[in-house]
Scaffold this active site. Structure first.
Site, PDB file in Angstrom:
ATOM      1  N   GLY A 238       3.725   2.227  -1.921  1.00 25.81           N
ATOM      2  CA  GLY A 238       4.949   2.037  -1.157  1.00 25.81           C
ATOM      3  C   GLY A 238       4.883   2.501   0.281  1.00 25.81           C
ATOM      4  O   GLY A 238       5.874   2.383   1.012  1.00 25.81           O
ATOM      5  N   GLU A 280      -1.319   4.567  -5.294  1.00 25.34           N
ATOM      6  CA  GLU A 280      -1.574   3.122  -5.401  1.00 25.34           C
ATOM      7  C   GLU A 280      -1.123   2.359  -4.156  1.00 25.34           C
ATOM      8  O   GLU A 280      -0.217   1.532  -4.231  1.00 25.34           O
ATOM      9  CB  GLU A 280      -0.789   2.540  -6.591  1.00 25.34           C
ATOM     10  CG  GLU A 280      -1.130   3.103  -7.930  1.00 25.34           C
ATOM     11  CD  GLU A 280      -0.235   2.563  -9.043  1.00 25.34           C
ATOM     12  OE1 GLU A 280      -0.743   2.356 -10.138  1.00 25.34           O
ATOM     13  OE2 GLU A 280       0.974   2.360  -8.795  1.00 25.34           O
ATOM     14  N   PRO A 281      -1.727   2.613  -3.012  1.00 26.93           N
ATOM     15  CA  PRO A 281      -1.293   1.886  -1.816  1.00 26.93           C
ATOM     16  C   PRO A 281      -1.757   0.434  -1.837  1.00 26.93           C
ATOM     17  O   PRO A 281      -2.882   0.154  -2.249  1.00 26.93           O
ATOM     18  CB  PRO A 281      -1.972   2.646  -0.674  1.00 26.93           C
ATOM     19  CG  PRO A 281      -3.178   3.274  -1.295  1.00 26.93           C
ATOM     20  CD  PRO A 281      -2.839   3.535  -2.745  1.00 26.93           C
ATOM     21  N   GLY A 282      -0.885  -0.472  -1.435  1.00 24.03           N
ATOM     22  CA  GLY A 282      -1.247  -1.882  -1.313  1.00 24.03           C
ATOM     23  C   GLY A 282      -1.111  -2.297   0.142  1.00 24.03           C
ATOM     24  O   GLY A 282      -2.083  -2.418   0.886  1.00 24.03           O
ATOM     25  N   ARG A 283       0.137  -2.459   0.548  1.00 29.17           N
ATOM     26  CA  ARG A 283       0.439  -2.885   1.910  1.00 29.17           C
ATOM     27  C   ARG A 283      -0.262  -2.019   2.966  1.00 29.17           C
ATOM     28  O   ARG A 283      -0.779  -2.527   3.955  1.00 29.17           O
ATOM     29  CB  ARG A 283       1.955  -2.801   2.120  1.00 29.17           C
ATOM     30  CG  ARG A 283       2.458  -3.306   3.455  1.00 29.17           C
ATOM     31  CD  ARG A 283       3.909  -2.862   3.668  1.00 29.17           C
ATOM     32  NE  ARG A 283       4.726  -3.063   2.480  1.00 29.17           N
ATOM     33  CZ  ARG A 283       5.374  -4.190   2.203  1.00 29.17           C
ATOM     34  NH1 ARG A 283       5.313  -5.193   3.034  1.00 29.17           N
ATOM     35  NH2 ARG A 283       6.094  -4.305   1.105  1.00 29.17           N
ATOM     36  N   ARG A 320       8.241 -14.064   3.035  1.00 32.60           N
ATOM     37  CA  ARG A 320       8.945 -12.783   3.145  1.00 32.60           C
ATOM     38  C   ARG A 320      10.180 -12.803   4.055  1.00 32.60           C
ATOM     39  O   ARG A 320      11.202 -12.192   3.720  1.00 32.60           O
ATOM     40  CB  ARG A 320       7.982 -11.670   3.558  1.00 32.60           C
ATOM     41  CG  ARG A 320       6.879 -11.428   2.503  1.00 32.60           C
ATOM     42  CD  ARG A 320       6.024 -10.214   2.812  1.00 32.60           C
ATOM     43  NE  ARG A 320       6.755  -8.983   2.718  1.00 32.60           N
ATOM     44  CZ  ARG A 320       7.137  -8.232   3.741  1.00 32.60           C
ATOM     45  NH1 ARG A 320       6.850  -8.596   4.977  1.00 32.60           N
ATOM     46  NH2 ARG A 320       7.803  -7.129   3.548  1.00 32.60           N
ATOM     47  N   CYS A 351      11.734 -27.956   4.631  1.00 37.94           N
ATOM     48  CA  CYS A 351      13.085 -28.486   4.617  1.00 37.94           C
ATOM     49  C   CYS A 351      14.043 -27.465   4.026  1.00 37.94           C
ATOM     50  O   CYS A 351      14.600 -27.657   2.934  1.00 37.94           O
ATOM     51  CB  CYS A 351      13.113 -29.773   3.817  1.00 37.94           C
ATOM     52  SG  CYS A 351      12.093 -30.999   4.599  1.00 37.94           S
ATOM     53  N   GLU A 352      14.183 -26.369   4.710  1.00 40.86           N
ATOM     54  CA  GLU A 352      15.063 -25.272   4.319  1.00 40.86           C
ATOM     55  C   GLU A 352      15.516 -24.647   5.622  1.00 40.86           C
ATOM     56  O   GLU A 352      14.675 -24.236   6.424  1.00 40.86           O
ATOM     57  CB  GLU A 352      14.279 -24.177   3.567  1.00 40.86           C
ATOM     58  CG  GLU A 352      13.770 -24.521   2.214  1.00 40.86           C
ATOM     59  CD  GLU A 352      14.833 -24.428   1.139  1.00 40.86           C
ATOM     60  OE1 GLU A 352      15.685 -23.530   1.221  1.00 40.86           O
ATOM     61  OE2 GLU A 352      14.805 -25.271   0.232  1.00 40.86           O
ATOM     62  N   TYR A 380       0.987  -9.392   1.123  1.00 36.29           N
ATOM     63  CA  TYR A 380       2.114 -10.183   0.612  1.00 36.29           C
ATOM     64  C   TYR A 380       2.348 -11.467   1.408  1.00 36.29           C
ATOM     65  O   TYR A 380       3.490 -11.890   1.569  1.00 36.29           O
ATOM     66  CB  TYR A 380       3.383  -9.323   0.555  1.00 36.29           C
ATOM     67  CG  TYR A 380       3.196  -8.064  -0.277  1.00 36.29           C
ATOM     68  CD1 TYR A 380       3.007  -8.161  -1.651  1.00 36.29           C
ATOM     69  CD2 TYR A 380       3.156  -6.809   0.306  1.00 36.29           C
ATOM     70  CE1 TYR A 380       2.798  -7.025  -2.418  1.00 36.29           C
ATOM     71  CE2 TYR A 380       2.948  -5.661  -0.448  1.00 36.29           C
ATOM     72  CZ  TYR A 380       2.771  -5.782  -1.816  1.00 36.29           C
ATOM     73  OH  TYR A 380       2.556  -4.660  -2.568  1.00 36.29           O
TER      74      TYR A 380
HETATM   75  C1  LIG Z   1       3.679  -3.064  -5.640  1.00 36.91           C
HETATM   76  C2  LIG Z   1       3.186  -1.842  -6.277  1.00 36.91           C
HETATM   77  C3  LIG Z   1       2.372  -0.962  -5.563  1.00 36.91           C
HETATM   78  C4  LIG Z   1       2.010  -1.157  -4.127  1.00 36.91           C
HETATM   79  O1  LIG Z   1       3.085  -1.201  -3.275  1.00 36.91           O
HETATM   80  P1  LIG Z   1       2.833  -1.182  -1.703  1.00 36.91           P
HETATM   81  O2  LIG Z   1       4.177  -1.149  -1.124  1.00 36.91           O
HETATM   82  O3  LIG Z   1       2.095  -2.431  -1.377  1.00 36.91           O
HETATM   83  O4  LIG Z   1       2.027   0.032  -1.404  1.00 36.91           O
HETATM   84  C5  LIG Z   1       1.874   0.124  -6.242  1.00 36.91           C
HETATM   85  N1  LIG Z   1       2.174   0.354  -7.537  1.00 36.91           N
HETATM   86  C6  LIG Z   1       2.951  -0.465  -8.247  1.00 36.91           C
HETATM   87  C7  LIG Z   1       3.221  -0.179  -9.659  1.00 36.91           C
HETATM   88  C8  LIG Z   1       3.499  -1.586  -7.635  1.00 36.91           C
HETATM   89  O5  LIG Z   1       4.293  -2.394  -8.344  1.00 36.91           O
END
Ligand SMILES: *Cc1c(COP(=O)(O)O)cnc(C)c1O
Length: 427
Positions: A238, A280-283, A320, A351-352, A380
């Site tokens: 997050g 668990e970083p993604g973004r 997004r 077309c939105e 994303y």
């Molecule tokens: C989406 C998600 C993440 C990653 O979120 P980011 O905002 O991209 O860091 C980590 N853990 C879980 C369980 C998620 O659903």
């Protein structure tokens, strides 16, 4: 002087010309820089920690290889993501499998592959895992995802930790205790600990405190009642990044320092050993490593109202803004030195009416054929792309130190019908 926008040493106008637009461009070096920061500010600093990349932000086989070589694990949320990890020979022991409605087939796949941990999202899932693990005579490591009843200050579509959520096991102490008790007795499931995920695009570090406190209290109760030793606490991801109008991207330590401080204090206070902490970083890993290149076509000036500049992509490659009002920054890649004398709204080609990528962007005088570079689209975007309006998905170009490689081919019209079948009576 170069009048073109250069990204990681590559002239983006040249890239647009060579590979066509729209085009996702992702920098390997920028991804690796972030992974290294995770090592330096978290993994190397605290013993007994782990970091897994949330693959839903951006996943290809090449990405799996980068993440593996940086020593991070992988978080997957579907059979499809799990399959891609497997196809890339990602070490399955470092995979964490999430999902609020994993099918029996997906669970079976995860157990066959031997994923490191399955995160249980609802009570009955324990029975499904137990049933499969027993049938396969394979012991399975699990975490329970707990809804900590915390509201992250973010858009409600990316808020996940609040009490009213489709994710996780509600924090009802009695039923949770009963579930833990029965799971601890299972010969097929090893309950390692708990997981929570408050939400996405967070800029507050104290937001994790409440959830850690909640889990600490729970761990204490479970220790006293059932003798459970909490071995792992996965605090989710997050961590936010800067889009248009947001705060500057924080360092990973801005979050992890407080998380570790909080964990040490809370568990110390309850006289419990500090469990392994997993993030668990993604973004945060991939968001800033990507840009998207588009070509501007129609320019519509509505006198006294607004100028719309339309691009050759939009909602299908980046939903997004339409989904939750996400804001992006962009520049005209072939006119970086020109003064921004105009304001234009960047419209997608769908077309939105909601397909507006960026409202009121300051730009130099625009011409049809200009190249628009949208920043921080690494997370994303590709992973959320659709075929709406039957627009083929763009390709993904990976920029590495000295070379650029296509890691996902641009789709063509044939790709759009590859799964279609014609019933005999319609032929
Ligand atoms: C989406 C998600 C993440 C990653 O979120 P980011 O905002 O991209 O860091 C980590 N853990 C879980 C369980 C998620 O659903």
């Amino acid at each position: 002087m170069n009048t073109h926008f250069s990204f990681q040493g590559f002239d983006t106008v040249d890239l647009a010309k060579k590979y066509g637009t729209p085009l996702y461009v992702v920098s390997e070096d920028l991804i690796r820089e972030k992974c290294r920061a995770v090592h330096e500010s978290f993994l190397d600093l605290y013993p007994n920690t782990e970091a897994v990349y949330a693959s839903k932000a951006f996943l290809t086989k090449a990405m799996c290889k980068i993440i593996e070589s940086e020593g991070l694990g992988l978080d997957v949320v579907s059979g499809g993501e799990l399959f891609i990890a497997k196809e890339a020979d990602f070490p399955m022991g470092k995979v964490i499998f999430h999902g609020n409605n994993k099918s029996l087939e997906e669970l079976e796949m995860a157990i066959d592959y031997g994923v490191g941990r399955i995160v249980v999202d609802f009570e009955e899932e324990v029975n499904l895992i137990e049933y499969l693990a027993k049938a396969k005579e394979k012991r399975v490591n699990c975490l329970f995802r707990i809804t900590p009843a915390i509201e992250g200050k973010t858009h409600k579509y990316i808020m996940t930790g609040q009490k009213d959520s489709k994710f996780g096991i509600p924090l009802e102490l009695d039923s949770l205790k009963a579930l833990v008790e029965s799971t601890l007795k299972s010969p097929w499931i090893t309950l390692l600990g708990f997981h929570f995920h408050i939400g996405s695009q967070l800029f507050e570090n104290h937001i994790y405190d409440g959830a850690i406190q909640t889990i600490g209290r729970l761990a204490k109760e479970l220790k006293m009642d059932q003798g459970m030793e909490l071995q792992e606490l996965n605090v989710g991801g997050g961590f936010g990044i800067q889009y248009r109008g947001d705060e500057k991207t924080k360092s990973i330590s801005f979050f992890t320092e407080l998380i570790m401080e909080s964990v040490t204090k809370v568990f110390g206070g309850f006289e419990l050993p500090v469990p392994k902490i997993i993030i668990e970083p993604g973004r945060w890993i991939v968001g800033e490593a990507g840009i998207t290149l588009y070509t501007i076509g129609a320019i519509k000036k509505i006198p006294g109202i607004r100028t719309y500049a339309s691009i050759d992509g939009g909602f299908p490659d980046n939903p997004r803004p339409a989904l939750y009002g996400a804001k992006y920054d962009a520049l005209i890649a072939n006119k970086v030195l020109e003064e921004k004398v105009d304001v234009a709204t960047i419209a997608g080609k769908c077309c939105e009416s909601g397909d507006i990528l960026i409202w009121d962007l300051e730009v130099p005088t625009l011409d049809s054929g200009d190249i628009l570079a949208v920043k921080n689209t690494g997370a994303y975007n590709y992973s959320m792309a659709s075929h709406y309006n039957k627009i083929p998905k763009p390709g993904v170009l990976l920029l590495s130190a000295k070379e650029a490689n296509i890691i996902v081919k641009r789709e063509n019209y044939r790709d759009l019908i590859q799964n279609e079948e014609m019933p005999g009576h319609l032929k």
